[in-house]
Structures are given as structure tokens and as C-alpha cells.
Enzyme design. Structure first.
Site, PDB file in Angstrom:
ATOM      1  N   ASP A 252     -25.376 -88.515  59.641  1.00 58.26           N
ATOM      2  CA  ASP A 252     -24.443 -87.569  60.247  1.00 58.26           C
ATOM      3  C   ASP A 252     -24.837 -87.413  61.715  1.00 58.26           C
ATOM      4  OD1 ASP A 252     -23.126 -85.362  61.224  1.00 58.26           O
ATOM      5  OD2 ASP A 252     -23.485 -84.094  59.480  1.00 58.26           O
ATOM      6  N   LYS A 281     -17.500 -84.054  67.216  1.00 59.30           N
ATOM      7  CA  LYS A 281     -17.910 -83.243  68.361  1.00 59.30           C
ATOM      8  C   LYS A 281     -17.665 -83.899  69.718  1.00 59.30           C
ATOM      9  CE  LYS A 281     -20.483 -79.608  66.294  1.00 59.30           C
ATOM     10  NZ  LYS A 281     -21.355 -79.537  65.132  1.00 59.30           N
TER      11      LYS A 281
HETATM   12  C1  LIG Z   1     -20.853 -79.461  63.726  1.00 58.62           C
HETATM   13  C2  LIG Z   1     -21.404 -80.358  62.704  1.00 58.62           C
HETATM   14  C3  LIG Z   1     -20.663 -80.682  61.546  1.00 58.62           C
HETATM   15  C4  LIG Z   1     -19.308 -80.094  61.263  1.00 58.62           C
HETATM   16  O1  LIG Z   1     -18.355 -80.434  62.201  1.00 58.62           O
HETATM   17  P1  LIG Z   1     -17.012 -79.546  62.361  1.00 58.62           P
HETATM   18  O2  LIG Z   1     -16.217 -80.277  63.376  1.00 58.62           O
HETATM   19  O3  LIG Z   1     -17.453 -78.181  62.790  1.00 58.62           O
HETATM   20  O4  LIG Z   1     -16.360 -79.516  61.025  1.00 58.62           O
HETATM   21  C5  LIG Z   1     -21.238 -81.552  60.641  1.00 58.62           C
HETATM   22  N1  LIG Z   1     -22.456 -82.086  60.857  1.00 58.62           N
HETATM   23  C6  LIG Z   1     -23.189 -81.805  61.954  1.00 58.62           C
HETATM   24  C7  LIG Z   1     -24.523 -82.445  62.143  1.00 58.62           C
HETATM   25  C8  LIG Z   1     -22.696 -80.920  62.908  1.00 58.62           C
HETATM   26  O5  LIG Z   1     -23.435 -80.617  63.987  1.00 58.62           O
END
Ligand SMILES: *Cc1c(COP(=O)(O)O)cnc(C)c1O
Length: 433
Positions: A252, A281
Site C-alpha cells: 500500500d 493520494k
Molecule cells: C490515506 C491512506 C489510505 C486511504 O485512502 P483514502 O483516499 O483516504 O481512501 C489507505 N492507505 C494508506 C497507506 C493511506 O495513507
């Protein structure tokens, strides 16, 4: 009410009466700040003050706000089409972005699934892993192994792999799938590696390998679950163990992707490639909500040979052309910029200027990696009170739990960054008095 022009007061009133904020209460709302515009690293407040932004709007706005090249990309795409369904239709912004992502992510990630947000891209990654093992006739491989202090999003499957204590497990215990948790990596980023650091992970993996579809983790930086930086050796070890026990690896990189840690993707610190990768993001430079889940051919071939025959997902706004267009422009801008130098410069300055925090008795730890500077306190902070002090100091820094952290846009100048670090040192020193 004249909707054409709401006063500052009216906007506050509507917000208090009707609007949820992230993790907020509507009966005991925390103070909010009315932003009217944003440019570069500055947020303009309705009351006339301008704040230097230390958050990049949660990892996203890596080029700063209101960037002419990103604006131009959105405008140009807007004149052609803002959206069109992706079922049965192809378009240039998606093709360009898919090729770019395949080119810049670790080999051999080769297939791209677009979605609208990070959490959804995690759901998709988990679903891919499950469908893969179903196709292989091993449907009992349906659980996830993950790390404590992880954060993967707020939807249900994503929540099930967030930290079980600081996450939302206790609230949703009855409906969350019971996943398997290994201890958070204990070997810090630049600490000397010792094999025993992987012992707990290896134990969990070998004990449960027949029921584990995939390991999911945030490579190198555990973000919202604690802002911890761990050794690339750990990640290398995880990759090797996943191979040994025939378990997929999901990385992730929603927070770490696109340069934040000093590598384009944090997996590069360990020289590994996951089987499935999530990005989001900063993908669009903070302009629009867009995410992608990439996988290698082994995973995509497996799924395509499954009983379902197809991958069972298809968001309405999949590969939204406006979002893809600005993502293309953002990646182009990033790669054309001296981003490694920028990150190295920010890292050096954060290290030097956050150092004085170590002397404060309220501070437990100070750590910096890439363009991420973290001050961990011994106790939970009063978010509203600290936030107010930061605003008075002319900066936008939003702490959470025990963490006061900054992760500025890569284009931030030395003086503005100095204002951010001075505010952190000053406000925390004041609080200690
Ligand atoms: C922010 C984040 C998410 C979730 O993303 P959203 O766009 O808020 O749904 C998942 N994994 C990580 C590592 C994040 O920083």
C-alpha cells in the site's frame, strides 16, 4: 439566503449545523478554519491571514496548490470531456496514465485497475488476492496477514487490516473479518538489521500460510497508524518469506508513492516488487480523487482463469478522464523536476531544525525520512489547542494522537520550511513550560 455569496459567518453556521468532517462529532465540533483559496504552499484564510501549509493536504499536494501546469491540464481535458463511463470505452488520459504507472512502478507490475479513492484501491487489492486463490482452487486462502500500527483506509475490508487497537476494530468487531496481525516492525529505518526482527512475522506466516491469501503492508513508512519508519531489510525479508510460503504481497503506497520517502516508490528502498500495489493520494498532485491498483501478470492471469472469469469490480467513476489528465500532468511535472534534490534538501533541513525538540521533556522521539518530519510526544495532544497555536504562528499543521508532523510540498522553499519547523519547536516548547 443568497447562495451566490455566503458570508464567513454563514459558512461557519452551515458547517456547524450540517456538515461532517473527518472523524468528527456534530455535537462537540472542534474549531474549523475557513480557507478561501490556496496557492503554492499558502492557504488563504477568510480573515485575511495566509498560512504556510505543512500538511500537503494529507500527502497529496506535492507540487503545491493552484499549479499553472496542473490547472492547464484540467482545463484542457474539461474542454473535451470531464467524464465518460469506462465500461466498453477507452480514452487517451487513461491510456497515458496506465502506461506511465506501468513504466515508473517496480517491475513487473503490468496491469492497472483505476478507482476513486485509496480505500477502494485497497478493497480491490484484497479482492484480487482472494479471486486469485479461488482461481487456483485454494479458496481457503482468504485471510490477510498484516502489521500492527498499519493504516489502509476506512472502508470495511480496509478497516479489517488497520491496527486492531488504534483502528476501529472495537466498534465494528462483529462485521470485520478477523485478520492476522504481526507485531509492528521493531527495526527502525537506519538501525542495524538483525534477523530476529522478522521472527514474529515469520511465525505468523508459516503457522497460517494455508489460510493466508496475501500480506498487506505499507512499505517503509507506516503512516496514519503511527508515522513509523522501518528497515528496508524487513521489507526484503517479507518479500522472500511470501515467496517461500506462496502468499501474495500487497504494498500500500497510497501515502509513500510519488517520491515522499526519497524514492519514487518506497518499495525501491528494498529493491522489491509486490504482487499488487496501491497508489492514490499524490497521484493527481492533490487535485482530484483518484487511485489505482496495479498487479503482475501472475495475478491478472490467475484471476482471468477463475470461475468468475472476470475481475468483479467496476466503479462508476473508474478512470475519470479529468482525474487521469491531471495525474498525467502531475507525474510529468514530478519527473521533470529535481525531486530527489528537493526531498534531500527538505530531509536535511527537517533533521537539523526539528532536532531541538529532542531536548523537550514532553517529546518521546523525533524522526525524519524524506519529506516527512515527525515529533512523537509522550502523551496525546490537544489537537484543537495546538492547531490554534500553529495558526497563530502562521502555519497549517494538524497533529493527531501523540504525533506532530510535517510533510510539506516538495517545492517548499528554505524560509517557509524554516517557519514550519520554528513553529513546531516554538509551540511544543511553550506547551512544555
Ligand atoms: C490515506 C491512506 C489510505 C486511504 O485512502 P483514502 O483516499 O483516504 O481512501 C489507505 N492507505 C494508506 C497507506 C493511506 O495513507
Amino acid at each position: 439566503m443568497n447562495f451566490k455569496h455566503l458570508s464567513d459567518q454563514q459558512i461557519h453556521a452551515i458547517d456547524q449545523a450540517h456538515v461532517w468532517h473527518p472523524y468528527s462529532s456534530l455535537s462537540q465540533p472542534l474549531p474549523t478554519y475557513h480557507v478561501t483559496s490556496a496557492s503554492g504552499v499558502r492557504l488563504q484564510l477568510a480573515d485575511g491571514r495566509a498560512l504556510i501549509d505543512g500538511m500537503s493536504s494529507w500527502w497529496c499536494a506535492i507540487h503545491g496548490y493552484n499549479h499553472p501546469q496542473l490547472n492547464a491540464a484540467v482545463s484542457a481535458q474539461l474542454g473535451k470531456m470531464s467524464h465518460v463511463m469506462f465500461g466498453g470505452i477507452i480514452h487517451e488520459p487513461a491510456a497515458q496514465l496506465a502506461q506511465r504507472l506501468v513504466d515508473i512502478t517496480p517491475e513487473p507490475l503490468n496491469k492497472v485497475f483505476f478507482s476513486d479513492s485509496g480505500s477502494v484501491s485497497v478493497e480491490i487489492a484484497m479482492k484480487m488476492a482472494l479471486q486469485f486463490w479461488q482461481a487456483k482452487g485454494q479458496a481457503k486462502k482468504s485471510r490477510l496477514l498484516t502489521l500492527r500500527k498499519g493504516y489502509h483506509g476506512d472502508t470495511f475490508a480496509a478497516m479489517s487490516v488497520c491496527d486492531p487497537d488504534t483502528g476501529m476494530h472495537h466498534l465494528f468487531n462483529k462485521v470485520l473479518q478477523q485478520q492476522i496481525f504481526s507485531e509492528s516492525p521493531r527495526c527502525r529505518f537506519d538501525e542495524e538489521w538483525q534477523p530476529h526482527y522478522l521472527a514474529d512475522f515469520e511465525g505468523q506466516l508459516s503457522r497460517h500460510k494455508d489460510e493466508i491469501a496475501a500480506v498487506i503492508l505499507e512499505p517503509i513508512v507506516q503512516g496514519a497508524g503511527g508515522m513509523c519508519f522501518y528497515s528496508p531489510e524487513y521489507l526484503k525479508g517479507v518479500r522472500a518469506l511470501c515467496d517461500e510460503h506462496d502468499v501474495l504481497l500487497i504494498a500500500d503506497e497510497i501515502a509513500t508513492g510519488f517520491g515522499r520517502t526519497g524514492k519514487l516508490f518506497a518499495c525501491e528502498w528494498a529493491g522489491i516488487s509486490p504482487d499488487i500495489l496501491c497508489v492514490g493520494k499524490a497521484l493527481t498532485g492533490g487535485y482530484m480523487s483518484l487511485a489505482a491498483t496495479l498487479c503482475n501478470d501472475r495475478v491478472s492471469d490467475g484471476i482471468s482463469e477463475s470461475e468468475a472469469g472476470v475481475f468483479m469490480h467496476g466503479p462508476t467513476f473508474m478512470a475519470n478522464p479529468l482525474a487521469c489528465a491531471v495525474a498525467n500532468a502531475s507525474i510529468e511535472l514530478l519527473l521533470a523536476s529535481p525531486w530527489q534534490d528537493n526531498i534531500a534538501r527538505i530531509e536535511a533541513q527537517l533533521k537539523e531544525q526539528l532536532e531541538p525538540c529532542k531536548a523537550l521533556s514532553s517529546v518521546a522521539d523525533v524522526r525524519v525520512l524524506g519529506a516527512i518530519g515527525v515529533v512523537e510526544m509522550h502523551d496525546f495532544v490537544d489537537v484543537a489547542a495546538l492547531q490554534k497555536q500553529f495558526v497563530e504562528a502562521g502555519v497549517w499543521i494538524r497533529p493527531f494522537a501523540k504525533l506532530v508532523y510535517i510533510m510539506p510540498a516538495y517545492i517548499i522553499g528554505e524560509a517557509d520550511l524554516q517557519s514550519l519547523t520554528s513553529a513546531v519547536v516554538g509551540v511544543l516548547a511553550d506547551g512544555a513550560r
